[in-house]
Design an enzyme around this catalytic site. Structure first.
Site, PDB file in Angstrom:
ATOM      1  CB  THR A  29     -24.137   3.633 -97.587  1.00 50.91           C
ATOM      2  OG1 THR A  29     -24.827   3.212 -96.408  1.00 50.91           O
ATOM      3  CG2 THR A  29     -24.362   2.582 -98.653  1.00 50.91           C
ATOM      4  CG  ASN A  63     -27.296   0.909 -81.761  1.00 48.57           C
ATOM      5  OD1 ASN A  63     -26.762   0.124 -82.524  1.00 48.57           O
ATOM      6  ND2 ASN A  63     -27.971   1.975 -82.166  1.00 48.57           N
ATOM      7  CB  THR A 119     -27.715  -5.602 -90.628  1.00 49.00           C
ATOM      8  OG1 THR A 119     -27.553  -4.216 -90.893  1.00 49.00           O
ATOM      9  CG2 THR A 119     -26.675  -6.405 -91.377  1.00 49.00           C
ATOM     10  CE  LYS A 168     -26.756  -3.467 -94.076  1.00 50.34           C
ATOM     11  NZ  LYS A 168     -25.838  -3.206 -92.925  1.00 50.34           N
ATOM     12  CB  SER A 223     -29.295  -9.717 -76.710  1.00 50.56           C
ATOM     13  OG  SER A 223     -30.026  -8.542 -76.951  1.00 50.56           O
ATOM     14  CD  GLU A 255     -29.035   0.972 -85.649  1.00 55.28           C
ATOM     15  OE1 GLU A 255     -28.673  -0.144 -86.033  1.00 55.28           O
ATOM     16  OE2 GLU A 255     -28.365   1.675 -84.869  1.00 55.28           O
TER      17      GLU A 255
END
Lengths: 409, 409
Positions: free
Chosen positions: A193, A404, A156, A182, A409, A280
């Site tokens: 996870t 995040n 993702t 992932k 969007s 991230e």
């Protein structure tokens, strides 16, 4: 940019005899992305899994648990990205079941023999008709040497695919353990996870396999955190096809069991650490080791308090040895009878604090030097007992906020 | 920019008869900043406080607790900013005691009659000689109408000073309650905020005052969070000078006690909410209300899980109604027997989720409209019981990362 994570080398991912993978572009959320993966394994395989402890667990997690508890042996799994099918109520359950039935029909199986997995945005309706439409392409793509593309097909917000592979010898036979994972955000697994799939051709009894997958999760996925958010979809599945043909492993403390455990834990840990390295916005990979606790639970509480502290994480991002923030986190970790006068703090080999205060020999430039590294070990010694635990995490950067704030969007 | 927090109006801060405040620039960390504050109060006053539960509590917190437990009545307090004197071991305790002795000598008091408070960077040596050098200027500045400058004198990363004031009538006498607070990061108070000082001229028995300060903290400072980091220095002090001259308040459930409690809680809540409105990088003020819990504790656990989630906080920053993240946080709040099929979620008046899934009438544009506001109420109904709790927090922005990556530089 992931932290010290080499691109996966497809030729280093050993196929697992008895197991194939197929990948398709189903347009679940966006067109042109590999977002549908089907794994199939031979009759006679054993399968065990662990799942999120989030009480708001996703529909596929609920269906997966049901199917694993059923009398028939599972033979395939179905993963979609782009939609987590979580927070979707009764309709979500129906859609997860429908996707299983669709794949089962094409493979000549019962619906309970298919295990569903979803990952992506929460609280949106799963476009099950797109999954159905994508299945033929995924099945046509099925092959044993397809782990690298499958790793890509479950991503993702991951920036790179994640996979690991090992071979060991059991009973004179070469045994392969290969897995993919992932996840990059909403990462504080509590059982597993976001998604991890590990295959092996070892011959393993189901009860032993269940014990193995839990141990592997506890030593890998259950020891990482990026943002402290436990996902609704965490799942780790271990499939043993038995194709290696050695005598069955019936206990992890046997000689063969120990070899297999070491290999599975190693693959699981590589996959889990890969998630942190690709966290991230991550710019640093940080191991938080807590020694001298009375038990593993209190070590983990202290390690997670440090690993979750936004102040600690931003200090790492800035390479700022503002290390009092670590002591503060130790203090609020919830150990009521903690004696601050006993605490030692190390940054790699640098002794920062002794007996709860700044070490007299500690020099800021030494802390600064370590903080600038891309891999750092924080070590806290509580001097209360003999237990130790290590947790892996990353820093908190501007990019975490950007990713995040913009994810949908 | 703080969220909907008007600049304090010095003329609206009623002096508290029997209490004076003096402020000085002592150069504790940087020159040219008001960083030293002395409060003095009349003989016969009662004093009560609550302090951080962080086991790594700072030296001044330890000394403060000792002095409050001593046989002599405290008569003054000393606050420095720029250095928290936390993580400083035995040397930090000695320096905190020395600062008390210095002020006591100038006021003709015993050292135990002075209460020390420090805030700022952790694990650095307190420059006590600068405090000593600054005391004469702070004492020369002592006056009753100095609350606004004192509010400025206790700031660290705060962008604005924080103060609140109320007057009520008790026993026919006008009674004043005025307070100041500071704090913008490392905010998840567990007993009190970083620093809060509230004065009143009410006449209150010490045991009643202790009960009052705890209740006020529980309804204000103990219900806010910015980053989940419980500070080493959290302290809230309530001083009652008795100058109003009414009959002593000896119980909070008496008529007079109720009036006083309402005023003190109101001032404490204004001060606590001001800290959130000025939270590091905050662009939004968010109330998280959890209804239908079995008890206040489980409501608070759910509320804090939402309020601490970096994913929820970044979604608020982005005005993105990615509201499944809130459901995920509810799910990992630690309520083992939570039934997700009962959960309702509201954003202000918009009904987002019903029975654990997206409400059929929910439209994204309605969620979007609320998310764009600067003040938002998230309401979760667990439908398990009759308990409710509200926690106040803010969003997580790029500026939070910038502020905490640069704080010491």
């Amino acid at each position: 940019m992931p932290v010290n994570l080499a691109p996966i080398d497809p030729s280093a991912l050993h196929p697992v005899p008895g197991l194939t993978l197929g990948v398709a572009q189903a347009g679940i959320r966006k067109a042109g992305r590999h977002d549908l993966v089907v794994l199939q394994w031979a009759a006679g395989s054993t399968v065990a899994g662990v799942f999120t402890k989030n009480r708001f667990c996703a529909a596929p997690v609920q269906v997966c648990r049901e199917h694993l508890a059923a009398d028939v042996a599972p033979r395939a799994l179905l993963v979609n990205t782009g939609n987590a099918n979580a927070g979707t109520g009764a309709d979500g359950l129906a859609r997860a079941r429908r996707s299983c039935a669709a794949l089962a029909a094409q493979l000549g199986l019962g619906p309970q023999q298919v295990l569903p997995f979803s990952t992506g945005v929460i609280m949106e309706t799963l476009p099950v008709e797109r999954i159905e439409a994508g299945l033929p392409a995924a099945l046509a793509d099925a092959k044993a040497d397809n782990w690298a593309l499958a790793a890509r097909g479950i991503m993702t917000t991951d920036t790179v695919p994640k996979a690991a592979s090992r071979q060991v010898t059991i009973g004179g036979r070469t045994v392969t353990v290969t897995g993919i994972s992932k996840g990059a955000g909403m990462i504080r697994p509590n059982m597993a996870t976001m998604l991890g799939f590990i295959g092996t051709d070892a011959v393993v009894e189901r009860a032993t396999l269940q014990q193995l997958v839990r141990e592997a999760a506890d030593q890998s996925f259950n020891r990482i955190t990026i943002d402290g958010d436990t996902s609704t979809n965490d799942s780790l599945l271990l499939i043993a096809t038995g194709a290696a043909g050695h005598a069955p492993v019936t206990a992890l403390d046997s000689a063969d069991g120990a070899v297999l455990r070491e290999a599975v834990v190693d693959v699981a840990r590589q996959l889990a650490q890969a998630i942190v390295r690709d966290g991230e916005g991550a710019t640093k990979f940080i191991a938080v080791q807590v020694d001298g606790g009375r038990d593993a639970d209190e070590c983990a509480r202290v390690a997670y308090a440090i690993a979750h502290s936004p102040l600690v994480k931003t200090a790492f991002f800035a390479s700022d040895p503002n290390l009092g923030r670590i002591l503060a986190a130790v203090g609020y970790a919830g150990i009521d009878d903690l004696d601050q006068g006993l605490i030692d703090l190390f940054l790699d080999q640098v002794h920062v604090a002794r007996q709860g205060g700044r070490h007299p020999d500690y020099r800021e430039e030494d802390g600064q030097r370590v903080m600038k590294q891309s891999e750092i070990t924080v070590r806290v010694d509580l001097h209360r007992g003999a237990s130790s635990t290590t947790v892996w995490t990353c820093d908190l950067s501007h990019d975490y906020v950007s990713i995040n704030a913009d994810y949908r969007s």
